[in-house]
Design a protein around this motif. Structure first.
Motif, PDB file in Angstrom:
ATOM      1  N   VAL A  81     -17.285   8.465 -13.529  1.00 26.08           N
ATOM      2  CA  VAL A  81     -16.150   9.073 -12.834  1.00 26.08           C
ATOM      3  C   VAL A  81     -16.217  10.596 -12.887  1.00 26.08           C
ATOM      4  CG1 VAL A  81     -13.635   9.374 -12.950  1.00 26.08           C
ATOM      5  CG2 VAL A  81     -14.620   7.100 -13.078  1.00 26.08           C
ATOM      6  N   LEU A  82     -16.688  11.153 -13.998  1.00 25.63           N
ATOM      7  CA  LEU A  82     -16.773  12.616 -14.100  1.00 25.63           C
ATOM      8  C   LEU A  82     -17.739  13.212 -13.082  1.00 25.63           C
ATOM      9  CD1 LEU A  82     -16.717  13.248 -17.960  1.00 25.63           C
ATOM     10  CD2 LEU A  82     -14.899  13.684 -16.299  1.00 25.63           C
ATOM     11  N   ARG A  83     -18.717  12.447 -12.655  1.00 27.54           N
ATOM     12  CA  ARG A  83     -19.701  12.941 -11.675  1.00 27.54           C
ATOM     13  C   ARG A  83     -19.326  12.608 -10.236  1.00 27.54           C
ATOM     14  NH1 ARG A  83     -25.640  12.450 -14.358  1.00 27.54           N
ATOM     15  NH2 ARG A  83     -25.019  13.175 -16.410  1.00 27.54           N
ATOM     16  N   THR A  84     -18.750  11.432 -10.031  1.00 32.37           N
ATOM     17  CA  THR A  84     -18.501  10.974  -8.662  1.00 32.37           C
ATOM     18  C   THR A  84     -17.037  11.024  -8.254  1.00 32.37           C
ATOM     19  OG1 THR A  84     -18.171   8.674  -9.344  1.00 32.37           O
ATOM     20  CG2 THR A  84     -20.432   9.356  -8.811  1.00 32.37           C
ATOM     21  N   GLY A  85     -16.144  11.047  -9.225  1.00 29.78           N
ATOM     22  CA  GLY A  85     -14.725  10.914  -8.937  1.00 29.78           C
ATOM     23  C   GLY A  85     -14.392   9.453  -8.688  1.00 29.78           C
ATOM     24  N   TYR A  86     -13.100   9.182  -8.517  1.00 33.55           N
ATOM     25  CA  TYR A  86     -12.662   7.822  -8.215  1.00 33.55           C
ATOM     26  C   TYR A  86     -12.859   7.557  -6.730  1.00 33.55           C
ATOM     27  CZ  TYR A  86     -10.522   7.616 -12.812  1.00 33.55           C
ATOM     28  OH  TYR A  86     -10.324   7.606 -14.168  1.00 33.55           O
ATOM     29  N   PRO A  87     -13.224   6.321  -6.367  1.00 33.67           N
ATOM     30  CA  PRO A  87     -13.406   6.015  -4.947  1.00 33.67           C
ATOM     31  C   PRO A  87     -12.061   6.030  -4.203  1.00 33.67           C
ATOM     32  CG  PRO A  87     -13.766   4.053  -6.291  1.00 33.67           C
ATOM     33  CD  PRO A  87     -13.550   5.193  -7.228  1.00 33.67           C
ATOM     34  N   GLN A  88     -12.084   6.547  -2.993  1.00 37.11           N
ATOM     35  CA  GLN A  88     -10.872   6.639  -2.188  1.00 37.11           C
ATOM     36  C   GLN A  88     -10.239   5.262  -1.964  1.00 37.11           C
ATOM     37  OE1 GLN A  88      -9.241   9.466  -1.103  1.00 37.11           O
ATOM     38  NE2 GLN A  88      -7.642   8.014  -0.543  1.00 37.11           N
ATOM     39  N   ARG A  89     -11.058   4.246  -1.814  1.00 32.37           N
ATOM     40  CA  ARG A  89     -10.517   2.912  -1.554  1.00 32.37           C
ATOM     41  C   ARG A  89      -9.641   2.424  -2.702  1.00 32.37           C
ATOM     42  NH1 ARG A  89     -15.726   2.344  -2.963  1.00 32.37           N
ATOM     43  NH2 ARG A  89     -16.255   0.790  -4.546  1.00 32.37           N
ATOM     44  N   MET A  90      -9.921   2.893  -3.894  1.00 30.24           N
ATOM     45  CA  MET A  90      -9.093   2.530  -5.050  1.00 30.24           C
ATOM     46  C   MET A  90      -7.704   3.164  -4.928  1.00 30.24           C
ATOM     47  SD  MET A  90     -10.111   3.265  -8.968  1.00 30.24           S
ATOM     48  CE  MET A  90      -8.825   3.567 -10.153  1.00 30.24           C
ATOM     49  N   ARG A  91      -7.660   4.415  -4.548  1.00 33.38           N
ATOM     50  CA  ARG A  91      -6.371   5.093  -4.344  1.00 33.38           C
ATOM     51  C   ARG A  91      -5.603   4.457  -3.186  1.00 33.38           C
ATOM     52  NH1 ARG A  91      -9.733   9.325  -5.997  1.00 33.38           N
ATOM     53  NH2 ARG A  91     -10.367   9.908  -3.921  1.00 33.38           N
ATOM     54  N   ASP A  92      -6.308   4.107  -2.112  1.00 36.31           N
ATOM     55  CA  ASP A  92      -5.666   3.459  -0.962  1.00 36.31           C
ATOM     56  C   ASP A  92      -5.072   2.104  -1.365  1.00 36.31           C
ATOM     57  OD1 ASP A  92      -6.484   5.635   0.539  1.00 36.31           O
ATOM     58  OD2 ASP A  92      -8.200   4.583   1.423  1.00 36.31           O
ATOM     59  N   TRP A  93      -5.801   1.337  -2.148  1.00 36.87           N
ATOM     60  CA  TRP A  93      -5.319   0.039  -2.603  1.00 36.87           C
ATOM     61  C   TRP A  93      -4.045   0.210  -3.444  1.00 36.87           C
ATOM     62  CZ3 TRP A  93      -4.585  -2.589  -7.259  1.00 36.87           C
ATOM     63  CH2 TRP A  93      -4.447  -3.967  -7.154  1.00 36.87           C
ATOM     64  N   SER A  94      -4.046   1.201  -4.331  1.00 39.50           N
ATOM     65  CA  SER A  94      -2.867   1.454  -5.164  1.00 39.50           C
ATOM     66  C   SER A  94      -1.658   1.833  -4.315  1.00 39.50           C
ATOM     67  CB  SER A  94      -3.158   2.572  -6.177  1.00 39.50           C
ATOM     68  OG  SER A  94      -4.121   2.149  -7.107  1.00 39.50           O
ATOM     69  N   LYS A  95      -1.863   2.641  -3.291  1.00 42.72           N
ATOM     70  CA  LYS A  95      -0.764   3.021  -2.397  1.00 42.72           C
ATOM     71  C   LYS A  95      -0.209   1.815  -1.664  1.00 42.72           C
ATOM     72  CE  LYS A  95      -1.921   7.826  -1.540  1.00 42.72           C
ATOM     73  NZ  LYS A  95      -2.362   8.812  -0.560  1.00 42.72           N
ATOM     74  N   ARG A  96      -1.104   0.939  -1.197  1.00 44.20           N
ATOM     75  CA  ARG A  96      -0.664  -0.276  -0.514  1.00 44.20           C
ATOM     76  C   ARG A  96       0.169  -1.152  -1.445  1.00 44.20           C
ATOM     77  NH1 ARG A  96      -5.993  -0.226   1.357  1.00 44.20           N
ATOM     78  NH2 ARG A  96      -6.531  -1.988  -0.003  1.00 44.20           N
ATOM     79  N   ARG A  97      -0.227  -1.233  -2.708  1.00 47.78           N
ATOM     80  CA  ARG A  97       0.490  -2.056  -3.696  1.00 47.78           C
ATOM     81  C   ARG A  97       1.866  -1.476  -4.008  1.00 47.78           C
ATOM     82  NH1 ARG A  97      -0.926  -6.946  -4.377  1.00 47.78           N
ATOM     83  NH2 ARG A  97      -0.099  -6.888  -6.456  1.00 47.78           N
ATOM     84  N   GLU A  98       1.992  -0.162  -3.996  1.00 48.93           N
ATOM     85  CA  GLU A  98       3.279   0.490  -4.257  1.00 48.93           C
ATOM     86  C   GLU A  98       4.282   0.167  -3.166  1.00 48.93           C
ATOM     87  OE1 GLU A  98       2.623   4.666  -4.668  1.00 48.93           O
ATOM     88  OE2 GLU A  98       1.512   4.447  -6.521  1.00 48.93           O
TER      89      GLU A  98
END
Length: 100
Positions: A81-98
């Motif tokens: 994660v320190l080199r690549t960051g978190y994948p955008q799809r993970m953030r999108d999935w979390s937003k959909r769940r909220e």
């Protein structure tokens, strides 16, 4: 799988539970990738698995080498994660769940 150092029965049970959880996650999702999350003051070193749709799960691991070996044994690409960051799809999935 000899992924964790020799340990007590309780630690072996925990290790087996982590391996079983990750194995099930990989078997029931598509396009899974593994990410090493660094230790922080609030969180332990963890291995994060992210599916193609962004669904994710994480579990604590004892060290980076063990995380990399587990990802390899599960047949997953391995990133830090320190080199690549978190994948955008993970953030999108979390937003959909909220929104539910």
């Amino acid at each position: 799988m000899a992924l964790f150092k020799r340990s007590s029965r309780q630690q072996r049970t925990k290790r087996d539970a982590v391996i079983a959880h990750f194995t099930d996650f990989v078997a029931t999702r598509k396009g899974v990738e593994a990410y090493l999350e660094p230790e922080s003051p609030r969180e332990p070193l963890s291995l994060l698995l992210v599916a193609r749709d962004g669904e994710f799960t994480r579990r604590q691991v004892p060290d980076p080498h063990t995380a990399a070996r587990l990802a390899t044994q599960l047949g997953l690409p391995f990133y830090e994660v320190l080199r690549t960051g978190y994948p955008q799809r993970m953030r999108d999935w979390s937003k959909r769940r909220e929104g539910k």
